[in-house]
Enzyme design. Structure first.
Site, short mmCIF file in Angstrom:
data_model
loop_
_atom_site.label_atom_id
_atom_site.label_comp_id
_atom_site.label_asym_id
_atom_site.label_seq_id
_atom_site.Cartn_x
_atom_site.Cartn_y
_atom_site.Cartn_z
CG HIS A 55 -42.97 42.97 58.36
ND1 HIS A 55 -42.40 41.95 59.08
CD2 HIS A 55 -43.65 43.74 59.26
CE1 HIS A 55 -42.71 42.11 60.37
NE2 HIS A 55 -43.47 43.17 60.50
CD GLU A 58 -40.13 41.17 56.33
OE1 GLU A 58 -40.73 40.09 56.48
OE2 GLU A 58 -39.75 41.87 57.28
CG HIS A 147 -41.77 37.50 58.29
ND1 HIS A 147 -42.11 38.76 58.73
CD2 HIS A 147 -42.83 36.71 58.57
CE1 HIS A 147 -43.32 38.72 59.26
NE2 HIS A 147 -43.78 37.49 59.18
CD GLU A 211 -37.44 36.55 59.88
OE1 GLU A 211 -37.13 37.15 58.83
OE2 GLU A 211 -38.31 36.97 60.67
O1 LIG Z 1 -35.00 41.59 60.58
C1 LIG Z 1 -35.76 42.07 61.40
O2 LIG Z 1 -35.37 42.86 62.30
C2 LIG Z 1 -37.22 41.74 61.37
C3 LIG Z 1 -37.64 40.60 60.48
C4 LIG Z 1 -39.06 40.23 60.86
O3 LIG Z 1 -39.98 40.83 60.39
N1 LIG Z 1 -39.17 39.31 61.82
C5 LIG Z 1 -40.42 38.99 62.44
C6 LIG Z 1 -40.21 37.94 63.47
C7 LIG Z 1 -41.50 37.56 64.14
C8 LIG Z 1 -41.35 36.62 65.32
O4 LIG Z 1 -40.70 37.03 66.31
O5 LIG Z 1 -41.90 35.53 65.25
C9 LIG Z 1 -40.98 40.27 63.12
O6 LIG Z 1 -40.18 41.04 63.66
O7 LIG Z 1 -42.18 40.45 63.09
ZN LIG Z 2 -41.03 40.46 58.63
#
Ligand SMILES: O=C(O)CCC(=O)N[C@@H](CCC(=O)O)C(=O)O
Ligand SMILES: [Zn+2]
Length: 328
Positions: A55, A58, A147, A211
């Site tokens: 993303h 980030e 991320h 994260e």
């Molecule tokens: O903060 C958020 O809403 C999104 C942060 C983010 O990009 N998280 C990843 C997590 C991926 C996973 O579920 O392994 C995403 O949403 O792609």
């Molecule tokens: Zn992300």
């Protein structure tokens, strides 16, 4: 040259195809794709995929990687393990946006049929990972996809553990993550087709989405709380034993349910700035959707993670989770 890799990758500018570094060499495999090859790795050294910028907004993980490469370029670190370093989306990073057309981090599947910028990039990244793990087939495989989260969090540093029927998490991973000051773990409950899920599902890699705080623009990140994570990445790169801590230091959650946005007329029933892992009591209204009606908490409390009403129709608008015991 490594010290300019991030900047050149974001700009999609020329970068040398190969070069020397302390303890090995580097090879440029494509835009935002760099392989680091040690001269004499120990047999036990991991084949590590470290990705950031899947993303584009980030930025803290990109700064963390940039710093690691700068220290390697300056001869302050010595390469001891093969590493595939990835900047996921140079165009989204240039635009400082999460994605250009669609969320790249939902496209990592081998039967992907979609066309367009992000699907093409997903195919390129999957091919790079496949080739890297094939080149280092005799090694344990690891993938940390770095991320930052859109909103604040009760636990600012946490990992998502992709679901797998077959690949168990190696106990040392929990110790290393705790040692890197990760505060919480969220176990996925089904396929998510994210980048870390790809490496786990298709390559049996030890793979996580990490994260690492709040998504902020370049230059606004405080990397101090990420110093223990930087030490873990350095230990992997140098093939030293990482710092370890008891896994019980982290709290563990399990996803119970995904909240999907089914229509244009979808809304979350709580404030936009609700932090990740906020718990809602039984009966609480969580969302309203024109085609699905209301979603309410059932008989046990649920904690909300990654709430985002502005996702594409058909996409995940939140994960709903409950606490679960730490691994034995
Ligand atoms: O903060 C958020 O809403 C999104 C942060 C983010 O990009 N998280 C990843 C997590 C991926 C996973 O579920 O392994 C995403 O949403 O792609
Ligand atoms: Zn992300």
């Amino acid at each position: 040259m490594l010290e300019t890799w991030l900047k050149q990758s974001i700009d999609e500018a020329d970068f040398p195809t190969h070069g020397e570094l302390c303890g090995g060499q580097f090879r440029r495999l494509g835009h935002g794709l760099l392989e680091l090859l040690p001269d004499s790795p120990a047999p036990s050294a991991h084949a590590c995929v470290i990705s950031a910028g899947i993303h584009g907004n980030e930025t803290a993980p990109m700064e963390l990687l940039d710093d690691l490469l700068k220290r390697l370029a300056a001869g302050k670190l010595r390469l001891g393990a093969p590493l595939l370093v990835i900047l996921g989306s140079p165009p989204a990073t240039r635009e400082q946006t999460r994605y250009i057309n669609t969320n790249l981090n939902r496209l990592f599947r081998r039967d992907l049929g979609e066309q367009g910028m992000e699907p093409e990039r997903a195919r390129e990244l999957m091919a790079a990972v496949d080739a890297f793990y094939t080149r280092h087939a005799d090694r344990p495989r690891l993938h940390y996809d770095l991320h930052t989260a859109i909103r604040g969090s009760r636990y600012p540093r946490f990992v998502v553990n992709p679901w797998s029927e077959t690949t168990a998490v190696a106990p040392e991973q929990w110790r290393w993550l705790a040692g890197a000051d990760i505060q919480a773990v969220l176990h996925q409950h089904c396929h998510s087709w994210t980048f870390s899920h790809y490496s786990k599902h298709y390559h049996d890699a030890q793979a996580f989405t990490l994260e690492l705080g709040h998504a902020l623009p370049f230059g606004h990140n405080d990397l101090t709380p990420l110093a223990p994570m930087a030490r873990l990445l350095q230990a992997l790169l140098e093939d030293h034993e990482p710092n370890a801590a008891p896994p019980e230091r982290m709290v563990f959650y399990r996803v119970e349910q995904e909240l999907i946005r089914h229509s244009e007329a979808f809304r979350l029933a709580f404030a936009d700035d609700t932090p990740n892992f906020t718990e809602f009591a039984p009966g609480t209204l969580l969302a309203e959707d024109a085609s699905q009606g209301e979603t309410r908490v059932g008989t046990s409390p649920l904690s909300v993670v990654f709430p985002n009403a502005a996702v594409e129709v058909g996409a995940r608008a939140a994960l709903l989770a409950t606490p679960t015991p730490p691994p034995e």
